[in-house]
Motif scaffolding. Structure first.
Motif, PDB file in Angstrom:
ATOM      1  N   THR A 139       0.839  -1.322   0.052  1.00 11.63           N
ATOM      2  CA  THR A 139       0.070  -0.037  -0.069  1.00 11.63           C
ATOM      3  C   THR A 139       0.753   1.155  -0.055  1.00 11.63           C
ATOM      4  O   THR A 139       1.752   1.180   0.730  1.00 11.63           O
ATOM      5  CB  THR A 139      -0.960  -0.095   1.129  1.00 11.63           C
ATOM      6  N   THR A 142       0.877   8.056  -3.002  1.00 13.10           N
ATOM      7  CA  THR A 142       1.381   8.894  -4.161  1.00 13.10           C
ATOM      8  C   THR A 142       1.087  10.224  -4.319  1.00 13.10           C
ATOM      9  O   THR A 142      -0.004  10.622  -4.268  1.00 13.10           O
ATOM     10  CB  THR A 142       1.373   8.008  -5.449  1.00 13.10           C
ATOM     11  N   ASP A 144      -0.416  13.529  -6.041  1.00  6.10           N
ATOM     12  CA  ASP A 144      -1.353  13.672  -6.981  1.00  6.10           C
ATOM     13  C   ASP A 144      -1.188  14.888  -7.819  1.00  6.10           C
ATOM     14  O   ASP A 144      -1.859  15.320  -8.678  1.00  6.10           O
ATOM     15  CB  ASP A 144      -2.797  13.542  -6.411  1.00  6.10           C
ATOM     16  N   TRP A 149      -2.002  13.706  -1.609  1.00  3.49           N
ATOM     17  CA  TRP A 149      -1.702  12.291  -1.882  1.00  3.49           C
ATOM     18  C   TRP A 149      -2.791  11.367  -1.998  1.00  3.49           C
ATOM     19  O   TRP A 149      -3.863  11.804  -1.840  1.00  3.49           O
ATOM     20  CB  TRP A 149      -0.699  11.676  -0.578  1.00  3.49           C
ATOM     21  N   ARG A 150      -2.684  10.470  -2.667  1.00  2.00           N
ATOM     22  CA  ARG A 150      -3.611   9.499  -3.064  1.00  2.00           C
ATOM     23  C   ARG A 150      -3.238   7.993  -2.313  1.00  2.00           C
ATOM     24  O   ARG A 150      -2.188   7.745  -2.551  1.00  2.00           O
ATOM     25  CB  ARG A 150      -3.684   9.249  -4.654  1.00  2.00           C
ATOM     26  N   ASN A 152      -3.542   4.110  -2.012  1.00  2.00           N
ATOM     27  CA  ASN A 152      -4.436   2.750  -2.720  1.00  2.00           C
ATOM     28  C   ASN A 152      -3.721   1.401  -2.148  1.00  2.00           C
ATOM     29  O   ASN A 152      -2.215   1.416  -1.742  1.00  2.00           O
ATOM     30  CB  ASN A 152      -4.219   2.701  -4.282  1.00  2.00           C
ATOM     31  N   GLU A 189     -14.447   9.192   0.911  1.00  2.00           N
ATOM     32  CA  GLU A 189     -14.608   8.501  -0.309  1.00  2.00           C
ATOM     33  C   GLU A 189     -13.440   7.557  -0.906  1.00  2.00           C
ATOM     34  O   GLU A 189     -12.367   8.038  -0.667  1.00  2.00           O
ATOM     35  CB  GLU A 189     -14.695   9.573  -1.248  1.00  2.00           C
ATOM     36  N   GLY A 190     -13.822   6.390  -1.348  1.00  2.00           N
ATOM     37  CA  GLY A 190     -12.775   5.472  -1.509  1.00  2.00           C
ATOM     38  C   GLY A 190     -12.383   4.441  -0.449  1.00  2.00           C
ATOM     39  O   GLY A 190     -11.500   3.486  -0.755  1.00  2.00           O
ATOM     40  N   ARG A 213      -9.268   2.950  -2.395  1.00  2.00           N
ATOM     41  CA  ARG A 213      -9.184   3.306  -4.042  1.00  2.00           C
ATOM     42  C   ARG A 213      -8.955   4.752  -3.945  1.00  2.00           C
ATOM     43  O   ARG A 213     -10.012   5.540  -4.026  1.00  2.00           O
ATOM     44  CB  ARG A 213     -10.534   2.732  -4.504  1.00  2.00           C
ATOM     45  N   ASN A 214      -7.900   5.032  -4.455  1.00  2.00           N
ATOM     46  CA  ASN A 214      -7.515   6.610  -4.657  1.00  2.00           C
ATOM     47  C   ASN A 214      -8.031   7.579  -3.737  1.00  2.00           C
ATOM     48  O   ASN A 214      -8.493   8.691  -3.832  1.00  2.00           O
ATOM     49  CB  ASN A 214      -8.033   6.933  -6.007  1.00  2.00           C
ATOM     50  N   VAL A 215      -7.851   7.170  -2.479  1.00  2.00           N
ATOM     51  CA  VAL A 215      -8.411   7.838  -1.360  1.00  2.00           C
ATOM     52  C   VAL A 215      -7.491   9.284  -1.118  1.00  2.00           C
ATOM     53  O   VAL A 215      -6.311   9.091  -0.928  1.00  2.00           O
ATOM     54  CB  VAL A 215      -8.112   7.237   0.145  1.00  2.00           C
ATOM     55  N   ALA A 216      -7.983  10.437  -1.132  1.00  2.00           N
ATOM     56  CA  ALA A 216      -7.220  11.616  -0.944  1.00  2.00           C
ATOM     57  C   ALA A 216      -6.903  11.799   0.739  1.00  2.00           C
ATOM     58  O   ALA A 216      -7.849  11.749   1.558  1.00  2.00           O
ATOM     59  CB  ALA A 216      -8.134  12.874  -1.547  1.00  2.00           C
TER      60      ALA A 216
END
Length: 399
Positions: A139, A142, A144, A149-150, A152, A189-190, A213-216
């Protein structure tokens, strides 16, 4: 999820221990049925949070009671004697409160400790399937391109996440960067929490999957983790002593429930020549041996928790090693006694104790599953290396 508008009481040590004993009695009443039906303890977790017990390690500077590890371990032991599922669910909550106080920024501590004092709960998303070993993670956070960051990844054994308000996620900062903790809201979200835990024991901990999933994640919600182990630390010892307390509670519950069964339901073996099963000398001896081994494990647990407190008060390489070794001894002893006692009680209580409707086997199933968290044999290895060569134990979160 909890209501942040309802601050919880700040408990001193006597009040915390009394609350743990009271709740343990309440939780014990429904533990067998919850296990049999796999009824998740939402209401019971709410009761636990409302009691103030989940806030007992918030630092005094932030309005908390700042209770020592010795008290926290005893709280866990008492809760586990009532229902070890309800003791395990907040385990990671306490571990990440501890990380926050040690590695969090001033802003993170101020905001998240206030959340805990408002009744909010932390879960965890740490371990992953399919990696080389338990401390290997894929995990990642990264960038954005917007300054955020995102996140995953997919995590498993996420005890507490289903009941949490916040989920601390262990992730690389960058694809191969050092490990950090990302604080994400349970309803962000995600974030998907999946109740797919199907273990034979600890059945109502909901220790299933968290998908990210692509959580901010803003940079203000990222806390260093890997640096915790660069020098002397008690982070791992604190986490492990709470696991030991859960095992000790399981063993105590098994002995007490079996003793009640023997007093009220077991028949004496004819060769004993007694009227009550509780007067059969072989039964008395069996319970005496179980009590002896359990008292020894409980004593090691208390000693280990005190060693964690002593190291915290004067943290050096020597004091941290002493705490880790004391906890290793307690963890190995409580793991061994929990599995052994929860099995032997059937021999002592007799054939009727094996009836499925009694669900006495849940103690063994709980012990067998919970003691698999960390191999007890490695605790013994580190103790042996210390005894032979004075080699200090390694620094990581499992010792």
């Amino acid at each position: 999820m909890s209501d942040p508008s309802c601050p919880v009481p700040v408990l001193d040590a006597p009040a915390a221990l009394a609350a743990a004993a009271s709740l343990a009695g309440e939780f014990a009443a429904g533990a067998a049925e919850r296990d049999a039906r796999r009824t998740l303890p939402y209401a019971e977790v709410d009761r636990l949070a409302a009691s103030g017990l989940l806030a007992i390690t918030v630092p005094a500077a932030h309005g908390g009671a700042d209770l020592p590890a010795a008290v926290v371990a005893e709280v866990f032991r008492r809760l586990a004697a009532g229902d070890p599922n309800l003791a395990q669910i907040p385990h990671s909550h306490f571990v990440y409160v501890n990380l926050l106080r040690r590695r969090g920024t001033a802003d993170q501590r101020g905001r998240l400790f206030a959340e805990v004092l408002g009744g909010k709960r932390f879960g965890n998303a740490q371990t992953e399937f399919g990696t080389r070993h338990v401390r290997d993670h894929r995990t990642a956070l990264t960038p954005d391109g917007t300054g955020r960051w995102r996140l995953n990844g997919t995590k498993f054994y996420c005890t507490g996440a289903l009941f949490a308000d916040w989920i601390p996620v262990l992730a690389h900062l960058g694809v191969d960067g050092p490990m950090h903790v990302a604080w994400v809201r349970r309803d962000a979200e995600g974030v998907e929490v999946v109740d797919d835990w199907d273990g034979i024991g600890q059945r109502t901990t909901a220790s299933g999957t968290v998908r990210l999933r692509n959580v901010a994640v803003g940079g203000e919600w990222i806390t260093p983790y890997a640096t915790e182990f660069d020098g002397p630390q008690t982070y791992g010892a604190f986490a492990q002593v709470l696991h030991a307390a859960i095992d000790a509670g399981i063993a105590r519950a098994a002995v007490e429930e079996a003793a009640e069964f023997v007093r009220t339901k077991s028949r004496p073996y004819p060769d004993a020549g007694v009227e009550r099963a509780a007067d059969d000398p072989l039964t008395v001896h069996a319970f005496g041996e179980m009590e002896l081994s359990l008292r020894g494990a409980e004593a090691l647990l208390a000693e280990a928790a005190s060693a964690v407190d002593a190291a915290g008060a004067d943290l050096t390489g020597s004091s941290a090693a002493a705490a880790s070794l004391a906890v290793a001894a307690a963890r190995a002893a409580t793991a061994q006694v929990a599995v052994a006692v929860s099995s032997r009680v059937f021999e002592a209580a007799g054939t009727r104790s094996a009836l499925a409707g009694l669900n006495l086997d849940r103690h063994w199933r709980n012990a067998r599953v919970h003691t698999l968290h960390d191999p007890a044999a490695w605790k013994v290895q580190h103790l042996g290396r210390w005894a032979l060569d004075g080699a200090p134990p390694p620094r990581h979160g499992q010792l």
